[in-house]
Design a protein around this motif. Structure first.
Motif, PDB file in Angstrom:
ATOM      1  N   GLU A  55       1.652  -5.580  -2.237  1.00 34.92           N
ATOM      2  CA  GLU A  55       1.978  -6.164  -1.042  1.00 34.92           C
ATOM      3  C   GLU A  55       2.768  -5.111   0.059  1.00 34.92           C
ATOM      4  O   GLU A  55       3.528  -5.878   0.601  1.00 34.92           O
ATOM      5  N   CYS A  56       3.739  -4.380  -0.455  1.00 34.21           N
ATOM      6  CA  CYS A  56       4.433  -3.371  -0.110  1.00 34.21           C
ATOM      7  C   CYS A  56       3.723  -1.961   0.455  1.00 34.21           C
ATOM      8  O   CYS A  56       3.255  -1.511  -0.163  1.00 34.21           O
ATOM      9  N   GLU A  57       4.453  -1.896   1.988  1.00 30.43           N
ATOM     10  CA  GLU A  57       3.310  -0.510   2.393  1.00 30.43           C
ATOM     11  C   GLU A  57       4.525   0.280   2.496  1.00 30.43           C
ATOM     12  O   GLU A  57       5.859   0.394   3.357  1.00 30.43           O
ATOM     13  N   PHE A  58       4.309   1.289   2.296  1.00 35.53           N
ATOM     14  CA  PHE A  58       5.154   2.732   2.638  1.00 35.53           C
ATOM     15  C   PHE A  58       4.674   3.791   2.544  1.00 35.53           C
ATOM     16  O   PHE A  58       3.717   4.123   1.542  1.00 35.53           O
ATOM     17  N   THR A  64       0.288 -10.186   7.774  1.00 34.17           N
ATOM     18  CA  THR A  64      -0.939 -10.105   6.406  1.00 34.17           C
ATOM     19  C   THR A  64      -0.779  -9.833   5.004  1.00 34.17           C
ATOM     20  O   THR A  64      -1.093  -9.748   4.317  1.00 34.17           O
ATOM     21  N   GLY A  65       0.753 -10.799   4.984  1.00 39.54           N
ATOM     22  CA  GLY A  65       1.127 -10.817   4.398  1.00 39.54           C
ATOM     23  C   GLY A  65       1.967  -9.184   3.226  1.00 39.54           C
ATOM     24  O   GLY A  65       2.261  -9.744   2.047  1.00 39.54           O
ATOM     25  N   GLU A  66       1.966  -8.578   3.854  1.00 45.08           N
ATOM     26  CA  GLU A  66       2.665  -6.732   3.231  1.00 45.08           C
ATOM     27  C   GLU A  66       4.074  -6.965   3.757  1.00 45.08           C
ATOM     28  O   GLU A  66       3.847  -7.287   5.213  1.00 45.08           O
ATOM     29  N   CYS A  67       4.450  -6.623   3.396  1.00 44.66           N
ATOM     30  CA  CYS A  67       6.201  -5.404   3.835  1.00 44.66           C
ATOM     31  C   CYS A  67       6.195  -4.206   4.178  1.00 44.66           C
ATOM     32  O   CYS A  67       5.615  -3.392   3.242  1.00 44.66           O
ATOM     33  N   MET A 120       0.806  -1.221   0.078  1.00 45.53           N
ATOM     34  CA  MET A 120      -0.291   0.093   0.047  1.00 45.53           C
ATOM     35  C   MET A 120       0.767   0.790   0.104  1.00 45.53           C
ATOM     36  O   MET A 120       1.845   1.289   0.844  1.00 45.53           O
ATOM     37  N   LEU A 121       0.599   2.077  -1.320  1.00 45.79           N
ATOM     38  CA  LEU A 121       1.622   3.198  -1.096  1.00 45.79           C
ATOM     39  C   LEU A 121       0.596   4.723  -0.881  1.00 45.79           C
ATOM     40  O   LEU A 121      -0.437   4.657  -1.099  1.00 45.79           O
ATOM     41  N   ASP A 122       1.229   4.824   0.124  1.00 45.84           N
ATOM     42  CA  ASP A 122       0.220   6.295   0.942  1.00 45.84           C
ATOM     43  C   ASP A 122       1.154   7.811   0.659  1.00 45.84           C
ATOM     44  O   ASP A 122       1.886   7.959   0.896  1.00 45.84           O
ATOM     45  N   ILE A 123       0.511   8.644  -0.386  1.00 43.87           N
ATOM     46  CA  ILE A 123       1.050   9.833  -0.169  1.00 43.87           C
ATOM     47  C   ILE A 123       0.405  11.071   0.084  1.00 43.87           C
ATOM     48  O   ILE A 123      -0.939  11.173   0.239  1.00 43.87           O
ATOM     49  N   GLU A 124       1.257  11.990   0.894  1.00 44.79           N
ATOM     50  CA  GLU A 124       0.224  13.220   1.975  1.00 44.79           C
ATOM     51  C   GLU A 124       1.132  14.017   1.303  1.00 44.79           C
ATOM     52  O   GLU A 124       2.627  14.330   1.113  1.00 44.79           O
ATOM     53  N   CYS A 125       0.367  14.967   0.273  1.00 46.70           N
ATOM     54  CA  CYS A 125       1.384  16.407   0.011  1.00 46.70           C
ATOM     55  C   CYS A 125       0.790  17.764   0.946  1.00 46.70           C
ATOM     56  O   CYS A 125      -0.850  18.204   1.166  1.00 46.70           O
ATOM     57  N   SER A 138      24.610  -7.237  -0.618  1.00 51.01           N
ATOM     58  CA  SER A 138      23.287  -7.198  -0.416  1.00 51.01           C
ATOM     59  C   SER A 138      23.008  -6.721   0.840  1.00 51.01           C
ATOM     60  O   SER A 138      22.984  -8.127   2.347  1.00 51.01           O
ATOM     61  N   PRO A 139      21.384  -6.393   0.955  1.00 55.79           N
ATOM     62  CA  PRO A 139      20.795  -6.468   2.312  1.00 55.79           C
ATOM     63  C   PRO A 139      20.003  -7.637   1.970  1.00 55.79           C
ATOM     64  O   PRO A 139      19.294  -8.081   1.336  1.00 55.79           O
ATOM     65  N   GLN A 140      19.784  -7.757   3.872  1.00 53.87           N
ATOM     66  CA  GLN A 140      18.264  -8.829   3.903  1.00 53.87           C
ATOM     67  C   GLN A 140      16.965  -7.996   2.644  1.00 53.87           C
ATOM     68  O   GLN A 140      16.995  -6.946   2.828  1.00 53.87           O
ATOM     69  N   LYS A 141      16.401  -9.357   2.590  1.00 56.83           N
ATOM     70  CA  LYS A 141      15.297  -8.903   1.303  1.00 56.83           C
ATOM     71  C   LYS A 141      14.222  -8.672   2.115  1.00 56.83           C
ATOM     72  O   LYS A 141      14.316  -9.448   3.811  1.00 56.83           O
ATOM     73  N   PRO A 142      13.530  -7.865   2.532  1.00 55.86           N
ATOM     74  CA  PRO A 142      12.050  -7.619   3.981  1.00 55.86           C
ATOM     75  C   PRO A 142      11.067  -8.569   3.614  1.00 55.86           C
ATOM     76  O   PRO A 142      10.824  -9.204   2.697  1.00 55.86           O
ATOM     77  N   GLU A 143      11.005  -8.522   4.759  1.00 54.10           N
ATOM     78  CA  GLU A 143       9.613 -10.479   5.085  1.00 54.10           C
ATOM     79  C   GLU A 143       8.594 -10.037   5.431  1.00 54.10           C
ATOM     80  O   GLU A 143       8.297  -8.802   6.034  1.00 54.10           O
ATOM     81  N   PRO A 144       7.701 -10.574   4.659  1.00 57.38           N
ATOM     82  CA  PRO A 144       6.265  -9.526   4.165  1.00 57.38           C
ATOM     83  C   PRO A 144       5.434 -10.211   5.714  1.00 57.38           C
ATOM     84  O   PRO A 144       6.244 -11.163   6.700  1.00 57.38           O
TER      85      PRO A 144
END
Length: 173
Positions: free
Chosen positions: A37-40, A91-94, A1-6, A82-88
């Motif tokens: 599936e990614c939240e930021f 809820t299944g989201e990263c 989920m992508l949340d953009i605040e202007c 290489s960094p670690q891969k994010p884990e979900p």
């Protein structure tokens, strides 16, 4: 989920939602992650606001182009690793974290580098998301790795290498 605040209306006129979605989609696809599936979150703000954030979180009371707050530490222990891969989560989201981007600095840097504002914003979003994914540019090999990833991902978006300075139009033409 992508949340953009202007917080700064100039970002809406710049079609920030589209630019962020394009950049984020390219970065996440590069790593086999799905945008859905990614939240930021992205805070689109002014230089004054990002200077406050930079002072609060980095003790640097001045504007910068982009800031990132990773949800978790994914950095590689070894310089250039290489960094670690994010884990979900359950809820299944990263959860990746948050990014802030400053309008005036982005506009000024794009103009100084003779690059389109849209391309520079996509570059900074790619840069910010790479930070969320554990990449950094403090150590030499890490910086080389991060820069090469930026160039590769931006190339897939049709954006030329942002680290090759464009001197502007040829005065003889």
């Amino acid at each position: 989920m992508l949340d953009i605040e202007c917080e700064d209306a100039r970002w809406q006129a710049a079609d920030l939602d589209r630019l962020v979605a394009e950049a984020a989609g390219a970065v996440l696809a590069h790593f086999g992650l799905n945008l859905d599936e990614c939240e930021f979150a992205v805070l689109a703000c002014s230089d004054a606001r990002i200077a406050e954030l930079n002072a609060e979180f980095r003790d640097k009371p001045k504007p910068t182009n982009v800031l990132s707050w990773p949800a978790e530490e994914l950095s590689a222990a070894e310089d250039g690793g290489s960094p670690q891969k994010p884990e979900p989560d359950f809820t299944g989201e990263c959860a990746l974290g948050d990014i802030a981007i400053a309008y005036e600095t982005c506009a000024r840097e794009a103009e100084e580098a003779h690059k389109s504002f849209a391309d520079h914003v996509r570059h900074l979003v790619v840069h910010g998301i790479l930070h969320l994914l554990g990449y950094d540019h403090i150590r030499d090999k890490d910086a080389t790795l991060m820069e090469s990833l930026e160039v590769e991902i931006l190339g897939k978006l049709g954006i030329k290498d942002p680290y090759i300075l464009d001197e502007g139009p040829d005065p003889g033409s």
